[in-house]
Motif scaffolding. Structure first.
Motif, PDB file in Angstrom:
ATOM      1  N   LEU A 253      89.361  22.894  74.180  1.00  0.00           N
ATOM      2  CA  LEU A 253      88.463  22.933  75.339  1.00  0.00           C
ATOM      3  C   LEU A 253      89.213  22.505  76.596  1.00  0.00           C
ATOM      4  O   LEU A 253      89.526  21.325  76.786  1.00  0.00           O
ATOM      5  CB  LEU A 253      87.257  22.021  75.097  1.00  0.00           C
ATOM      6  N   THR A 254      89.491  23.456  77.449  1.00  0.00           N
ATOM      7  CA  THR A 254      90.187  23.202  78.713  1.00  0.00           C
ATOM      8  C   THR A 254      89.423  23.881  79.839  1.00  0.00           C
ATOM      9  O   THR A 254      88.440  24.605  79.606  1.00  0.00           O
ATOM     10  CB  THR A 254      91.616  23.770  78.666  1.00  0.00           C
ATOM     11  N   ASP A 255      89.885  23.688  81.057  1.00  0.00           N
ATOM     12  CA  ASP A 255      89.256  24.387  82.177  1.00  0.00           C
ATOM     13  C   ASP A 255      89.378  25.901  82.031  1.00  0.00           C
ATOM     14  O   ASP A 255      88.536  26.652  82.536  1.00  0.00           O
ATOM     15  CB  ASP A 255      89.885  23.932  83.497  1.00  0.00           C
ATOM     16  N   VAL A 256      90.417  26.361  81.338  1.00  0.00           N
ATOM     17  CA  VAL A 256      90.618  27.802  81.135  1.00  0.00           C
ATOM     18  C   VAL A 256      89.647  28.340  80.092  1.00  0.00           C
ATOM     19  O   VAL A 256      89.043  29.410  80.275  1.00  0.00           O
ATOM     20  CB  VAL A 256      92.074  28.091  80.721  1.00  0.00           C
ATOM     21  N   THR A 257      89.483  27.630  78.982  1.00  0.00           N
ATOM     22  CA  THR A 257      88.645  28.141  77.890  1.00  0.00           C
ATOM     23  C   THR A 257      87.170  27.791  78.031  1.00  0.00           C
ATOM     24  O   THR A 257      86.331  28.387  77.352  1.00  0.00           O
ATOM     25  CB  THR A 257      89.128  27.597  76.536  1.00  0.00           C
ATOM     26  N   ALA A 258      86.840  26.830  78.895  1.00  0.00           N
ATOM     27  CA  ALA A 258      85.462  26.333  78.985  1.00  0.00           C
ATOM     28  C   ALA A 258      84.410  27.432  79.178  1.00  0.00           C
ATOM     29  O   ALA A 258      83.309  27.324  78.626  1.00  0.00           O
ATOM     30  CB  ALA A 258      85.345  25.290  80.090  1.00  0.00           C
ATOM     31  N   PRO A 259      84.686  28.497  79.946  1.00  0.00           N
ATOM     32  CA  PRO A 259      83.655  29.532  80.086  1.00  0.00           C
ATOM     33  C   PRO A 259      83.294  30.224  78.774  1.00  0.00           C
ATOM     34  O   PRO A 259      82.281  30.916  78.704  1.00  0.00           O
ATOM     35  CB  PRO A 259      84.290  30.523  81.072  1.00  0.00           C
ATOM     36  N   TYR A 260      84.120  30.035  77.740  1.00  0.00           N
ATOM     37  CA  TYR A 260      83.913  30.739  76.475  1.00  0.00           C
ATOM     38  C   TYR A 260      83.660  29.773  75.313  1.00  0.00           C
ATOM     39  O   TYR A 260      83.703  30.173  74.156  1.00  0.00           O
ATOM     40  CB  TYR A 260      85.134  31.629  76.172  1.00  0.00           C
ATOM     41  N   MET A 261      83.371  28.513  75.650  1.00  0.00           N
ATOM     42  CA  MET A 261      83.091  27.528  74.612  1.00  0.00           C
ATOM     43  C   MET A 261      81.783  26.807  74.923  1.00  0.00           C
ATOM     44  O   MET A 261      81.441  26.600  76.085  1.00  0.00           O
ATOM     45  CB  MET A 261      84.243  26.532  74.478  1.00  0.00           C
ATOM     46  N   CYS A 262      81.073  26.441  73.875  1.00  0.00           N
ATOM     47  CA  CYS A 262      79.758  25.804  74.004  1.00  0.00           C
ATOM     48  C   CYS A 262      79.704  24.625  73.034  1.00  0.00           C
ATOM     49  O   CYS A 262      80.631  24.391  72.263  1.00  0.00           O
ATOM     50  CB  CYS A 262      78.639  26.791  73.682  1.00  0.00           C
ATOM     51  N   LEU A 263      78.587  23.912  73.055  1.00  0.00           N
ATOM     52  CA  LEU A 263      78.377  22.770  72.169  1.00  0.00           C
ATOM     53  C   LEU A 263      77.160  23.010  71.285  1.00  0.00           C
ATOM     54  O   LEU A 263      76.170  23.610  71.720  1.00  0.00           O
ATOM     55  CB  LEU A 263      78.175  21.481  72.963  1.00  0.00           C
ATOM     56  N   CYS A 264      77.227  22.537  70.045  1.00  0.00           N
ATOM     57  CA  CYS A 264      76.056  22.627  69.165  1.00  0.00           C
ATOM     58  C   CYS A 264      76.103  21.499  68.149  1.00  0.00           C
ATOM     59  O   CYS A 264      77.158  20.890  67.908  1.00  0.00           O
ATOM     60  CB  CYS A 264      75.981  23.982  68.469  1.00  0.00           C
ATOM     61  N   THR A 265      74.955  21.210  67.554  1.00  0.00           N
ATOM     62  CA  THR A 265      74.869  20.161  66.538  1.00  0.00           C
ATOM     63  C   THR A 265      74.618  20.712  65.139  1.00  0.00           C
ATOM     64  O   THR A 265      74.911  20.039  64.157  1.00  0.00           O
ATOM     65  CB  THR A 265      73.757  19.155  66.877  1.00  0.00           C
ATOM     66  N   ASP A 266      74.047  21.893  65.026  1.00  0.00           N
ATOM     67  CA  ASP A 266      73.795  22.551  63.742  1.00  0.00           C
ATOM     68  C   ASP A 266      72.808  21.735  62.903  1.00  0.00           C
ATOM     69  O   ASP A 266      71.661  22.139  62.742  1.00  0.00           O
ATOM     70  CB  ASP A 266      75.113  22.785  63.002  1.00  0.00           C
ATOM     71  N   ASP A 267      73.243  20.622  62.339  1.00  0.00           N
ATOM     72  CA  ASP A 267      72.376  19.807  61.483  1.00  0.00           C
ATOM     73  C   ASP A 267      72.620  18.333  61.811  1.00  0.00           C
ATOM     74  O   ASP A 267      73.695  17.800  61.517  1.00  0.00           O
ATOM     75  CB  ASP A 267      72.696  20.050  60.000  1.00  0.00           C
ATOM     76  N   ARG A 268      71.619  17.679  62.406  1.00  0.00           N
ATOM     77  CA  ARG A 268      71.788  16.284  62.811  1.00  0.00           C
ATOM     78  C   ARG A 268      70.462  15.546  62.607  1.00  0.00           C
ATOM     79  O   ARG A 268      69.406  16.026  63.033  1.00  0.00           O
ATOM     80  CB  ARG A 268      72.219  16.217  64.271  1.00  0.00           C
ATOM     81  N   ASN A 269      70.523  14.387  61.952  1.00  0.00           N
ATOM     82  CA  ASN A 269      69.286  13.686  61.618  1.00  0.00           C
ATOM     83  C   ASN A 269      68.984  12.558  62.594  1.00  0.00           C
ATOM     84  O   ASN A 269      69.848  12.149  63.374  1.00  0.00           O
ATOM     85  CB  ASN A 269      69.334  13.192  60.168  1.00  0.00           C
ATOM     86  N   PRO A 270      67.749  12.025  62.571  1.00  0.00           N
ATOM     87  CA  PRO A 270      67.353  10.992  63.547  1.00  0.00           C
ATOM     88  C   PRO A 270      68.169   9.711  63.479  1.00  0.00           C
ATOM     89  O   PRO A 270      68.307   9.019  64.491  1.00  0.00           O
ATOM     90  CB  PRO A 270      65.879  10.724  63.193  1.00  0.00           C
ATOM     91  N   LEU A 271      68.705   9.378  62.297  1.00  0.00           N
ATOM     92  CA  LEU A 271      69.518   8.168  62.192  1.00  0.00           C
ATOM     93  C   LEU A 271      70.820   8.339  62.975  1.00  0.00           C
ATOM     94  O   LEU A 271      71.232   7.463  63.728  1.00  0.00           O
ATOM     95  CB  LEU A 271      69.803   7.857  60.720  1.00  0.00           C
TER      96      LEU A 271
END
Length: 564
Positions: A253-271
């Protein structure tokens, strides 16, 4: 004057804005500048940035304003609470849009599960986007509660929450042109199709991308992420409760690649959310590890919006949705105030929502099992063993010598060789498959779960057959959930009566019971931080290398069931 004319009038200053955020600085994701100026809001849209008057003013002096965060891929069911409680859990942290795949509940009750999520999306503060589940079941090597084909998907298309087709896990079906896979891809041709192709490379990856699949969250190494980026895919950095890929992908993840990268959690519990955070945790951690601040916030909002065709958000700019997070600082990413579509996120806003209507009660129809059902027959000492890789849902395909005694290969806690079993619980065939797993550290007792991706049969792992039977049978009595048993007693449990996946309790209650479950599992010798979700993914036959379903042990690399 209609909404359009009102927005133009308020942007021009011809009439007071409905709402004004006064005194903060706006982080511009185009230039990286921190801009002084008040943010004027008309209804659910931003009218302008500058010097404005308003009917209502919120003081954000000293705070930094950023666009609302977008989780680009998740399963709400993995939060173990209903969409309503999930909203209350994560929206105050700044997550204003979540793109979900309801294939967990769809694998239990089919289209009714998708429709339930669609109805829920109409009542939440966050904008919950409900993708249509592409692989129910994920393969033909498991028994799920339902089956969804292309003709079925056509019946639930067109809802306002929809973006397109959810993660296409059956990547062999794509690259080998399976007719059912082709029918689904044709149905969504020209729309968004989300991907799922762990460790796919070379010409097979080219074939998969050529099908029109443009986003993917299964990269676990920098090299894998770069190859997918070079093939035109948007890479979603994932940090779930089990699948933790942020550290491996952070250098990409750099300033160059940032337009083509995102964030996700997929599976994350309340704890995990309570102890560490959600997307806010990912933002803090990426910055701490050295990623450029601008790149991180782009991945969290603007790049995510553009990757999924959400043209009305991702920036604090006139005409866009008023999804805004007021932070104490960019580095700490602690939300002090959140707006979703111009609505202030607070207890009163959550209280004003209509109550949820639970579905899929009494969905656990597993046979009553006894200790004898967990025996593992076989004459050969050479035995396939699932090797857990903590922090990953990929596994190792191990081989150990386990000598049979009296027609049974017994668990061996001294070598960390535990029995694992999957029991069909949808009432179709009563299948029971057994095998071995290494990596839990369990020395006595058993843990069991109906959260068992993606078919959500009962999964149980243990060192004692009597306790395995006790835990598995208890799940039927409590309509699904998590159970820890030892010495003939139930040590801890968490009922999940909605499809055997979600609690009807507040997320705080679920969090507290997860702490008790974790402590109970540790008392058995379990060393994993997230033993229940780790267990759940051992039954997912689309993630390499060795898994188990109710049909038997699965060699995922070859996509075949191993002989018994």
């Amino acid at each position: 004057m209609d909404d359009l004319e009102r927005r133009i009038a308020q942007a021009r200053g011809d009439e007071p804005a409905d709402l004004l955020l006064r005194g903060g600085r706006v982080f511009d994701l185009i230039t990286g500048a921190l801009m002084a100026g008040d943010v004027a809001i008309c209804g659910d849209r931003i009218a302008g940035i500058g010097d404005y008057e308003a009917r209502q003013v919120i003081d954000v002096t000293g705070l930094t304003l950023v666009p609302g965060f977008i989780d680009t891929h998740l399963h709400v069911e993995s939060s173990l609470v209903t969409p309503y409680e999930f909203d209350r859990c994560v929206t105050p942290r700044g997550i204003t849009t979540a793109i979900c795949d309801p294939h967990e509940i769809a694998n239990v009750i089919g289209l009714d599960g998708i429709r339930w999520f669609q109805r829920a999306s109409e009542c939440l503060l966050m904008d919950l986007r409900v993708q249509l589940s592409s692989c129910v079941p994920s393969t033909e090597m498991e028994t799920s509660g339902a089956r969804i084909e292309a003709a079925d998907l056509q019946r639930v298309m067109g809802h306002p929450s929809s973006i397109g087709l959810a993660e296409f896990m059956n990547y062999p079906g794509v690259i080998h042109r399976d007719p059912a896979a082709m029918a689904k891809l044709r149905l969504f041709a020209g729309g968004h199709v989300d991907g799922h192709c762990p460790q796919l490379t070379g010409r097979d990856l080219s074939a998969y991308v050529a099908a029109g699949i443009r986003t993917e969250h299964e990269a676990t190494t920098a090299a894998e992420a770069l190859e997918k980026l070079r093939n035109g895919m948007r890479v979603l950095i994932r940090e779930g409760s089990v699948s933790k890929d942020l550290a491996a992908l952070q250098p990409v993840l750099t300033d160059v690649t940032a337009p083509y990268m995102c964030l996700c959690t997929d599976d994350r519990n309340p704890l995990d959310i309570a102890e560490h955070g959600h997307l806010d945790h990912m933002i803090r951690e990426l910055i701490r590890r050295g990623s450029p601040v601008l790149a991180v916030y782009r991945a969290a909002s603007l790049s995510a919006a553009e990757a999924f065709g959400l043209k009305d958000r991702g920036l604090i700019a006139p005409g866009l949705r008023a999804d805004i997070v007021a932070l104490d600082s960019l580095e700490s990413c602690r939300a002090q105030a959140v707006l979703c579509g111009g609505r202030v996120v607070d207890d009163a806003a959550f209280a004003a929502r209509p109550p949820s209507r639970p579905v899929a009660r009494a969905s656990v129809k597993a046979p009553h099992v006894g200790p004898q059902d967990f025996r593992c027959a076989g004459n050969r000492s050479e035995t396939p063993v699932i090797g857990i890789i903590e922090g990953k849902i990929i596994t190792a395909h191990l081989t150990h010598d386990i000598a049979p005694r009296d027609g049974d290969k017994r668990p061996d806690p001294a070598r960390d060789l535990a029995r694992i079993a999957v029991i069909e619980r949808h009432g179709w065939n009563g299948n029971i498959a057994t095998g071995f797993v290494q990596g839990f550290g369990i020395r006595r007792g058993a843990i069991a779960s109906t959260v068992c991706h993606d078919h959500h049969n009962i999964a149980v792992v243990g060192a004692d057959y009597d306790d395995m039977a006790l835990a598995a049978n208890r799940l039927s009595q409590i309509e699904g959930g998590f159970v820890v048993a030892s010495g003939g007693d139930i040590l801890a449990e968490l009922p999940l009566p909605v499809a055997g996946l979600m609690s009807l309790d507040p997320f705080e209650t679920v969090r507290d019971r997860l702490i008790l479950l974790r402590d109970a599992a540790k008392s058995l010798g379990v060393t994993l931080e997230e033993p229940f979700l780790q267990l759940a993914f051992l039954a997912l036959p689309v993630i390499p290398a060795l898994k188990i379903t109710d049909r038997g042990m699965i060699d995922v690399t070859r996509f075949e069931i191993l002989p018994g």
